[in-house]
Design a protein around this motif. Structure first.
Motif, short mmCIF file in Angstrom:
data_model
loop_
_atom_site.label_atom_id
_atom_site.label_comp_id
_atom_site.label_asym_id
_atom_site.label_seq_id
_atom_site.Cartn_x
_atom_site.Cartn_y
_atom_site.Cartn_z
N GLN A 67 -4.45 -12.00 1.63
CA GLN A 67 -3.36 -12.99 1.19
C GLN A 67 -2.81 -12.81 -0.04
OE1 GLN A 67 -2.72 -16.18 3.58
NE2 GLN A 67 -2.80 -14.20 4.65
N LYS A 68 -1.74 -13.49 -0.50
CA LYS A 68 -0.58 -13.05 -1.72
C LYS A 68 -1.49 -13.08 -2.70
CE LYS A 68 3.26 -15.16 -3.81
NZ LYS A 68 4.30 -16.20 -3.79
N THR A 99 -8.28 -2.16 3.92
CA THR A 99 -8.55 -3.07 4.70
C THR A 99 -9.64 -2.61 5.59
OG1 THR A 99 -7.01 -2.15 6.29
CG2 THR A 99 -6.29 -3.86 4.70
N SER A 123 -9.91 -6.47 2.48
CA SER A 123 -9.45 -7.51 3.34
C SER A 123 -10.59 -7.35 4.64
CB SER A 123 -8.05 -7.40 3.97
OG SER A 123 -7.84 -7.86 5.26
N TYR A 158 1.35 -13.98 2.97
CA TYR A 158 1.25 -12.56 2.37
C TYR A 158 2.33 -12.39 1.18
CZ TYR A 158 -1.54 -11.41 6.81
OH TYR A 158 -1.94 -11.49 7.68
N MET A 174 -5.09 -6.38 8.47
CA MET A 174 -3.89 -6.70 7.51
C MET A 174 -4.43 -6.77 5.96
SD MET A 174 -1.66 -7.54 9.90
CE MET A 174 -0.63 -8.40 9.27
N MET A 217 -3.85 -10.02 -3.13
CA MET A 217 -2.92 -9.00 -3.11
C MET A 217 -2.34 -8.70 -4.47
SD MET A 217 -2.30 -6.35 -1.10
CE MET A 217 -1.37 -4.98 -1.79
N ALA A 231 2.37 -7.24 7.21
CA ALA A 231 1.49 -7.58 6.21
C ALA A 231 2.24 -8.08 5.00
CB ALA A 231 0.73 -6.47 5.77
#
Length: 336
Positions: free
Chosen positions: A109-110, A80, A102, A135, A106, A113, A128
């Motif tokens: 987003q889902k 991040t 990112s 997330y 944090m 990730m 997070a």
């Protein structure tokens, strides 16, 4: 206000009770590695690793710093953003080589990730992994083969208050086992333990310095109470928290409480940006605090230390910061 901790305090633990996370590989390259499998307990979950992680994603910067300290920068595939304060010596170049996934502190987003395909996710807060924030949850990452390790035992708002400096040493040893570098991790932990013991020996017998730790505010004031990581660092450095009687770690106190506290020294959290927002500068927060505590010894002597907020979260840096605080509180103890 240190929004990361405020967000953590507002969340419900999502990790407990989830299916144990496991990293498994099959096929011709899945031969057993010496010392593996390794099983670690974290946040009430069992993590089993058949081989050292090779594609790690890190969240808030202290988690990345900790891997750097263990010489594991080559295992990190994504990180991040960190723009809150200065980097530790020699780490900015390593940071710049790692892809940023990112633009904030944090995790992404889902969908982004889960697409990382990480074989380990390392962070130091549950914020997070909150589904309500968009997330990926710990359970979803587990199911995707991306187990999550939370530093410092910050597995729930309540557990952040129970943190001790030994928790960071435990994390170093756990990560040493997970990555197959136990010897390296044990040496680092022993060195840090030695440095902490040296600080405690130097300040032993000296009158504790009354410390106010604050993140600014004209009223109410954002400050650090008598539990958690900042309070632990103050005590280890030979100080006594003037807000020790206030329940909690990062919390709000009244102007009257700060004015009456009469600190001898003040720690001010230092960071520049958070989630894309410009935050109050150390200079502005210091001015506000000195105005409120104008009659205190700290204000009269302008005895203030800027403390990087990254050092107020679990990770390698918080142990280093103890010595910095001790030198500030007891300069005479470090003349030899």
């Amino acid at each position: 206000m240190r929004k990361l901790l405020a967000l953590v305090a507002a969340l419900t633990l999502t990790a407990c009770g989830q299916t144990p996370a496991t990293t498994r590989e099959t096929g011709p390259d899945a031969a057993p590695r010496a010392g593996f499998p390794v099983t670690i307990t974290n946040c009430g979950r069992t993590l089993t690793f058949d081989r050292p992680p090779a594609k790690v994603v890190t969240g808030y910067h202290p988690s990345l710093e900790t891997l750097f300290a263990l010489g594991l920068h080559d295992r990190v595939a994504g990180r991040t953003n960190f723009s809150e304060s200065a980097f530790l010596p020699g780490q900015k170049e390593l940071y710049d080589r790692i892809p940023e996934i990112s633009p904030t502190i944090m995790l992404p987003q889902k969908e982004v990730m889960l697409a990382q395909g990480a074989d380990l996710v390392l962070d130091n807060a549950m914020a997070a992994f909150d589904a309500a924030g968009g997330y990926a949850t710990v359970a979803e990452l587990d199911a995707a083969g991306s187990p999550v390790y939370i530093l410092g035992g910050w597995c729930s708002p309540e557990e952040t208050l129970e943190y001790t400096l030994d928790d960071t040493l435990t994390d170093l040893r756990n990560l040493g086992r997970i990555f197959g570098v136990s010897g390296r991790a044990d040496r680092l932990a022993a060195d840090l333990r030695g440095r902490l013991d040296d600080v405690r020996e130097r300040v032993a017998g000296r009158p504790p310095v009354k410390v106010l730790a604050t993140d600014g505010g004209k009223g109410p004031v954002n400050a650090y109470g008598g539990a958690g990581i900042t309070n632990q660092m103050i005590i280890a450095a030979g100080g006594v928290n003037v807000l020790a009687g206030v329940k909690g770690d990062y919390t709000e106190v009244s102007v009257e409480q700060v004015s009456a506290a009469q600190p001898d020294a003040i720690l001010v959290s230092e960071y520049a940006t958070l989630r894309g927002e410009t935050m109050p500068t150390v200079r502005a927060k210091t001015a506000d605090t000195l105005a409120i505590a104008r009659n205190s010894p700290a204000a009269k002597e302008r005895r203030v230390l800027a403390l990087p907020v990254a050092a107020q979260h679990p990770g390698y840096r918080n142990l280093l910061a103890v010595e910095d605080i001790a030198r500030f509180l007891h300069p005479g103890a470090f003349t030899r």
